[in-house]
Each structure stands twice: as C-alpha cells, then as structure tokens.
Design an enzyme around this catalytic site. Structure first.
Site, PDB file in Angstrom:
ATOM      1  N   CYS A 515       9.030  66.554 139.640  1.00 11.61           N
ATOM      2  CA  CYS A 515      10.207  66.778 138.800  1.00 11.61           C
ATOM      3  C   CYS A 515       9.922  66.042 137.487  1.00 11.61           C
ATOM      4  O   CYS A 515       8.768  65.833 137.142  1.00 11.61           O
ATOM      5  CB  CYS A 515      11.470  66.270 139.489  1.00 11.61           C
ATOM      6  SG  CYS A 515      11.436  64.500 139.786  1.00 11.61           S
ATOM      7  N   GLN A 516      10.966  65.635 136.777  1.00 11.75           N
ATOM      8  CA  GLN A 516      10.719  65.012 135.477  1.00 11.75           C
ATOM      9  C   GLN A 516      10.175  63.587 135.626  1.00 11.75           C
ATOM     10  O   GLN A 516       9.188  63.232 135.011  1.00 11.75           O
ATOM     11  CB  GLN A 516      12.018  65.006 134.659  1.00 11.75           C
ATOM     12  CG  GLN A 516      11.836  64.746 133.182  1.00 11.75           C
ATOM     13  CD  GLN A 516      11.018  65.822 132.480  1.00 11.75           C
ATOM     14  OE1 GLN A 516      10.970  66.969 132.928  1.00 11.75           O
ATOM     15  NE2 GLN A 516      10.330  65.451 131.421  1.00 11.75           N
TER      16      GLN A 516
END
Ligand code: FAD
Length: 826
Positions: A515-516
């Site tokens: 994810c980020q």
C-alpha cells in the site's frame, strides 16, 4: 589524591573546557591550567555554520566562556594562543610555545588530560592551498570565511563533502544567496544514515537549488584572477569564488604519538573505559580518541560534541581520584538540512551488514503529530533490531518536524537495552500539537513486534522489484493513489474490496502486498493469511520502495470512472456543492509570505499527505492564490469547499478527491499537456516561463519547455566546462551568460543594478530564485528540452548544460505541442 593536584589540560574547547569545569567542581584545591593553541576557549564550534549563514547574528554568542570568565568563575588558569609542543612523561612536564611571540617554557603536571580534537582531512587535490579554499573548524576559520564572503561577494561556491559540516555550509551559503555545487564522492550525502534515508535529503537539496553532484569528486582546483575553478571527475569545470572542504576529520594525535602514547588502528589515541591512555597519569578525550561502540562493541571514532563533553567530565573525575566509567558512544547525531532534519542513533544497516550481525528492519512513515492538528508533516523512521530477541540496534529518521524527539527517545531505548516490545509499551507525552496517541516510536515498535510475533511477514523493496514467477504483487491502495503510479505488474484490488474479490488471487502463488506506507498492506496480509494465502507485506509501502530502488513507480493509464451504475462515463463533471462532502479532518498549510507559485506548489504537495475526504486548509497572502486554487481544484478533481479573505490573508479549504468520486472529472489528456518555447535569454522572461511551468506542473499538467537560441543560456552550467570548440564557438561561449544566475534583465538592467534589485526583492518576498525554480520544475517532472539545432548553431555542447536536460529537434517539439492545449512562446 594529593589535595593540590596540578592538572594540565591541553585543548580548551568541548572536551577540554568540560574537563576543566568539572575538575574545579570536584576539587577547590587543584591547580588547573588549560592550554589552547587558538585564541578562543569554550566556543560553540557547532554554531559556526549558523553564524556564516546569518541565522546567528551576534558573534559574541558563540563564545560560551572566555579566559577571563573561566578565571573569574572557576579560577582556571587559561592560556590561549599557547601550543603544547611536547610532553616529557618522565619529568611530567608539558613544553609549550606562545603562538604570538614564540616564547617557550614548560608546565609541570601531576595529571594531564588531552583534548586536542581532530584535524580536517585534506584530500589530495592539487590546488587545495589556493586562496579562497577553506575548511571550517575554529572561530578563526569562520572569521576568514565570513571576511572572504563579505569582501569578494562570490555568486557561486563549491562544497566538497556532503557530511554534517558540508550540508550545514551548503545551507549557510544558500542562505547568503550564493549558488552551491555540492560535490560528494559516494552515492549519498550524510553517510551516517542508510541510502534510502538520504534520498529524501537529495530531493530536498535539489528543491533548494543546490547543484548536487553525487558519485563525483573534485580532481583539481585552479585559480586565475581571484576566480577559482574546480575540475570534477566527470570532466566538467565549475567556476566559483569560494570552496569549502569538508570531507571529514582525523584525530589530532601528533602530541600523543610523539610522547609515545599508544595509538590505535583507526589512528586515534587508545584509552580505557576510564579515559586513561597507556600512561596512567595521562587521560585523553573527544575527537582524538578511539572509543568502544555502545551497541556493536567494536572500536570506532565518533567525533561529536556530546561524547567529547561527557568524556571530559569522566576524565576529570578519574584524574582527581574518583572512579567514573565511559560506557561507549552510540553515534547519536542530528543535522538540519534546510527545512528537513535527519537524525540517527546506534548502528545503521550498512554497518550491521559489514560486521555480519543478524538484524531485521522496519520502515514507518507516521505524522509528527495528530493529523487533524494544523501543520502535521510526515517523517520516515527506520528501526533496526535483533531478529532473535527484538533488541533495538539502531534508528534513523528524516522529516521536517519531530525527528529530534523520536531519535532521542530511541537513543535512550538503546541505552536501556530495550526491545521492540518495550517500544510498544512506552508511555510518551501526547497532546495533538506534539504527537499522537500512538507515537511514531510506539508505532515502529508495533510494526517490528508484529513481525517477531509472526503476525505478518515482510518483504523488502529489492525483492519486490525483481519478483519470481511464483509471486504476485498486489496493490491494495485506492484508485486515485494507483493513478499516481504503481509497481509494474501489480494486480490492483483496493483493501475494502479484498474480501469480496479474494477469488481473483491465485492460491498457489505467494502474494507480495503493498500500500502507500505499509498499514493497509499489513491489514490485507492478516486477512489473506487467515484465508490460507502465503503472503508478505512490503516493508514501508511504496514510499520506501521508491526511496530504496530510486524508481518512481510507473504511472498507470487513467482508469475510466463510471458516473452511474450503467457504467457510462460522465466527463467533466465536478460537484459544486461542498455540502455533499463529509469533512473528516483538516490539515493546515500556512503558505503566508510565499509568492506565486509557492502556495499552489504547497497545496499540490500537501494534498498527497491526506486521505480522500479529508480537507486541507491553506492560508496565503498571495492575491493570485484564490484564482489559482480554484483552477487547480477544477482540473485535479479536488473540491474547493471554502474560499474567503480574512485577517489580512486568504483562506481556502480543499477537500481531497470526493466521496462522490463517481462524479470526478476525467481530465482530457489534451488538457494536461502544455508546451513553452523559451527563446529569450532574459532573466525576467525566463523566470516568468518557469513560474508558469511550475504552476502548471503542480496542477498535474505534463509540461515540456523547449529552449532555443538565447533561451539555451538559462540551461548552461554556471562553471566553465572543458569542451572542444572552434574559434567562433569559443567567442560565442564567452559572450553569452553562463547559466540562470548570470542572465540579465530585459529592461532596466542598468549594468546589473536593476537585476540585483529585483533579485533582492524576490528574496525578500520569498519568490524562489531562478535556479530554485528550475530545480523545482525538474523535481515536478517538467521536461526541459534543449533545441539541438540551436545548440549546434551557437556552439553549445551537451556537457555545458545542467543535468536532466533532453535534446530534441523541431519534430519533437511539434509533436508535443500538437497534443497540448497551451503553447507559449517566451
Ligand atoms: P575540539 O572541540 O575541536 O577542541 C580541540 C582544541 O584543542 C582546539 O581548539 C585546538 O586548537 C586545541 N589544540 C589541539 N592541539 C593543541 C596543542 N598541541 N596545544 C594546544 N591546543 C591544542 N558535533 C555535534 O555533536 N553536533 C554538531 O552539531 C556539531 N557541529 C559541528 C560544526 C562544526 C563546524 C565543527 C567544526 C564541529 C562540529 N561538531 C558537532 C563536532 C564537535 O564540535 C566536536 O566533536 C567536538 O568539538 C570535539 O571536542 P574536542 O574537545 O575533542 O575537540
């Protein structure tokens, strides 16, 4: 111990002055003599760069103590401008020489403490002794640097070495409005942290207009008519008015070696844990000694002020009959690099690898304080720990705020022998302006402890960059995040759809989730593991992946967004009513005082740090801001919730994306492309071109600037570059301005007076300088294309242009212009 011990201390700054002061507190009867070669004692050497840069304005503030104050307060006999030339250990005498008149005499001692510090390393560069080449170690060094800057007013400088002092001097020189080429031999600045932490600093230096040359060295320095030329290993030449050499220090051991004291393999004085040398009556402290590494246990050199001060205290204790032990140094350090701070403690990954120690690492990217409290900013924190028992081995952090606090907490954790499980349980001070209920340190502990407990397995960026056949990369971010770039080959299933779409994943392959920043990846991994998948989470998310691999992720083609259930696309629709939005939190960007395009650039960058539906409140004093922000929101799919003028500034509240994402405009590709032809070489026109380019880039446009004829001069390197040219080309080259800093005003230049005035006004109004605008345009992805035909006509060679310039012909320009909707000719 004899009541009237004659204690002589050589070196009167960090370690020596501390030892002297401590000695007096222990014994009123001791005869304490402090010998210092320079003209000052107990000065703040760590403050020298800040005086040069103008942050510290009163020179006297650097002089913490003077010989008179040390005598008046502590009855210490201070002898400045006095050099210890030899030690007669048998007779217990120090032979000294007055630096001012050459007088020689000797001083008897019962106990001697050496704190002679370190010498700047002089790299073997021909021409290093030229006037205008300086190292910074003492007040005297600082004075000559300031005098040279004031007298010769150089416009460009070269700093050799990107360590603490090199970085601090780079900032100081930029603060004085001087261009800086920072030359660093290795692939990163600040060698005490690992590469992926330093990459944030590289970006930041570039954004501040620093001409950063990594993996480059200076091979020679020449001087002609007061102008210096630094020749680089790349073959280029940089003209400048001043050069600062800051490639490190080596222990000053001449006196100790000549006296027959033991010198260690690293070149420092050997001392035991009581700071005693091989002579029981002589102690040594500070930059001159080898110490044991508190975490690694090996011998090392750690030339920092904190250790020198503490060792000075300990040496004084032991010299006067007490028993104090030094437990080793752990290399806790911190450095301000413009608006960023980088800090470290304990061992870094490079060293752990070198000494063959087992380690595990985690990266987290938390905010410095509660996200809803104005001014929150993210930091990157890397934690290294023992995979067997979780003991904390080291930590590094970089960010704009709050790095110091976390590094200090982790430094204490290392001293206390804590584990990552202890970090989970630390109770740290919290209120929204200062931190979060889960502090970044707790958070790093949670992530690390999850790994050790087996709750999640991690995969590092290097492996994800080269996946095997039996691995699948899964991106669990939201659509709008994917649109900003993705790891090639990744399958995209947002986390909130994962339960429903789990069947799309192969169960015979290992899933590498990202994810980020790592949190949603962890949640996805927990879900997948419980459903029987083999799965690992990308350590630190895509943010760390980019820092480690240096690869900006591939930007995915824009997803088509249906605006209703039938799947029909509705281009160009933006909800007008803010009331449709749920505003979950607001983060404040204070851009007051910044001129266009500063505020909109800040908006574009800060919006990345909030989640969809959250709001960004922006304060600006730039009158153009309100028009700009409206246009920016319109073209980027964000929503302007509020726009008002209040208390002498403008306020805009922007909601990121929208929960009504189905209504988000799908920007026409054409609207995103802008071309600017820069024909002029006038300072004002080129500056205007870059202001427009930066603004367009921050609004998400794909901008190409095409430099032709006189415009090419803006892209030239400031220094002289050695290239082969014919006579006419040489004449042209000499007559034309070399680089952005040398361009003239199109009107009212008045022999440079007008230009100097406008530059001063720009500085005062915080408009970035032209080199800074160029650097930020490059950082924002603006393509700078040099017209190859013009280069040929004007005799400008590729090597003479700054880095990152493409060469192109008319066809390339027309091709880009054709797909764009704005084409400017400046
Ligand atoms: P010093 O403080 O250097 O003192 C040694 C003294 O001994 C010198 O004044 C020298 O003239 C004198 N001397 C040497 N030989 C003789 C002799 N034969 N006779 C008489 N006198 C002699 N550290 C940090 O932790 N944080 C920072 O932010 C930081 N910033 C720095 C910035 C700069 C510009 C510099 C130069 C250093 C910085 N340091 C910093 C490092 C820190 O200053 C040193 O680690 C610390 O001063 C070492 O203390 P010391 O007593 O060993 O040596």
């Amino acid at each position: 111990m004899d009541k009237e011990t004659r204690l002589v201390i050589i070196g009167g700054v960090a370690g020596g002055a501390s030892a002297a002061a401590r000695a007096r507190r222990i014994s009123e009867d001791a005869q304490i003599t402090l010998i210092e070669r320079g003209g000052y004692v107990s000065f703040a050497n760590c403050g020298l760069p800040y005086y040069i840069g103008g942050t510290i304005t009163d020179r006297k503030r650097l002089l913490v103590q003077t010989p008179d104050s040390l005598y008046a307060n502590l009855r210490i006999d201070v002898r400045v401008n006095t050099e210890a030339v030899s030690i007669d250990r048998a007779a217990k005498k120090v032979n000294v020489r007055s630096v001012t008149d050459g007088t020689r005499y000797s001083i008897d001692y019962d106990k001697l403490i050496l704190s002679p510090g370190a010498m700047p390393v002089k790299p073997p560069i021909p021409g290093l002794d030229n006037d205008g080449v300086f190292a910074l170690r003492s007040i005297e060094d600082m004075d000559v640097i300031v005098e040279s800057l004031d007298r010769y007013k150089p416009t460009h400088s070269v700093v050799i070495g990107g360590g603490y002092i090199g970085l601090e001097m780079t900032e100081a020189l930029r603060q004085r409005g001087i261009g800086v080429t920072l030359v660093e031999q290795t692939a990163q600045v600040m060698g005490t942290v690992d590469y992926e932490i330093a990459t944030s600093l590289h970006q930041h230096l570039l954004s501040k207009g620093v001409d950063l040359r990594l993996e480059t060295s200076v091979t020679s320095i020449t001087s002609e008519d007061g102008r210096l030329t630094a020749r680089l290993s790349t073959g280029e030449e940089v003209n400048c008015g001043i050069i600062i050499v800051s490639v490190g220090v080596r222990p000053e051991v001449t006196l100790a070696r000549d006296a027959g004291l033991e010198i260690g393999p690293l070149g420092g004085i050997v001392v035991d844990e009581y700071m005693r040398t091989s002579d029981p009556d002589i102690f040594a402290v500070g930059d001159a000694v080898e110490v044991s590494h508190y975490v690694g246990g090996f011998q090392t050199l750690i030339p920092l002020a904190g250790p020198a001060n503490r060792q000075g205290r300990i040496a004084a204790d032991n010299a006067l009959g007490r028993s104090s032990k030094y437990e080793g140094s752990q290399g806790t350090g911190i450095c301000k690099v413009f608006d960023m701070t980088v800090g470290m403690t304990g061992l870094n990954e490079k060293t752990l690898r070198k000494i063959g120690s087992a380690y595990e690492k985690v990266y987290v990217h938390p905010l410095n304080h509660a996200g809803y409290y104005p001014g929150a900013s993210p930091m990157t924190l890397k934690l290294l720990f023992d995979p067997n028992d979780g003991k904390v081995l080291g930590a590094q952090a970089v960010g704009t705020d709050g790095v110091d606090k976390r590094i200090d907490v982790l430094a204490v954790a290392i001293r206390a022998g804590m584990t990552v499980f202890d970090l989970e349980n630390l109770e740290l001070a919290y209120a929204p302006p200062y931190g979060s209920a889960k502090d970044p340190v707790n958070y790093a502990g949670f992530v690390a402890a999850n790994i050790l407990r087996g709750d999640v397995q991690i995969v590092n960026a290097e492996e994800v960059a080269n996946p095997r056949e039996d691995q699948v990369i899964l991106d669990v971010r939201k659509d709008f995040e994917v649109a900003t770039g993705t790891i090639p080959g990744a399958v995209h299933i947002p986390l909130d759809e994962l339960r429903d779409r789990i069947g799309e994943l192969p169960n015979d392959k290992e899933i590498l989730v990202y994810c980020q920043v790592g949190l949603r990846g962890y949640l996805a991994c927990r879900l997948l593991t419980q459903k029987g998948f083999r799965c690992r989470n990308l350590n630190g998310g895509i943010k760390t992946y980019i820092a480690v691999t240096g690869n900006a992720p591939k930007v995915a083609p824009k997803p088509s967004v249906p605006c209703n259930d039938s799947g029909v696309e509705c281009p160009g629709l933006i909800p007008e009513k803010a009331s449709a939005l749920s505003v979950s939190s607001s983060r404040v960007v204070d851009a007051r005082g910044l001129q266009c395009p500063g505020p909109i650039m800040q908006v574009a960058s800060e919006i990345q740090n909030i989640k969809e539906g959250e709001t960004l409140t922006v304060l600006s004093t730039d009158p153009a801001f309100m028009t700009d922000v409206r246009a920016w929101c319109h073209s980027t799919g964000n929503v302007l919730v509020e726009a008002a003028a209040e208390d002498g500034h403008f306020k805009a509240v922007i909601s990121k994306g929208a929960p009504v994402q189905a209504h988000r405009a799908i920007p026409d590709e054409r609207n995103k492309k802008k071309t600017i032809v820069v024909f002029s070489g006038d300072f004002d026109k080129v500056t205007a071109a870059f202001i427009i380019a930066n603004g367009a880039a921050s609004m998400g446009s794909d901008v190409t600037m095409f430099f032709t004829f006189w415009g090419l001069n803006a892209l030239r390197r400031p220094g002289k570059v050695r290239v082969t040219k014919n006579l006419i080309e040489k004449m042209f080259g000499m007559m034309m301005p070399r680089g952005a800093d040398r361009l003239k005003l199109s009107k009212m230049n008045m022999g440079g007076i007008g230009l100097a005035m406008i530059k001063r006004i720009m500085r005062r109004k915080k408009v970035p300088s032209l080199p800074e605008l160029i650097a930020s345009a490059q950082a924002a992805g603006v393509k700078l294309v040099a017209c190859s035909m013009s280069m040929d006509l004007m005799g400008i060679k590729r090597e003479e242009l700054i880095d990152g310039i493409e060469e192109g012909g008319v066809a390339m320009y027309l091709d880009r212009a054709e797909v764009g909707n704005v084409n400017l000719f400046i």
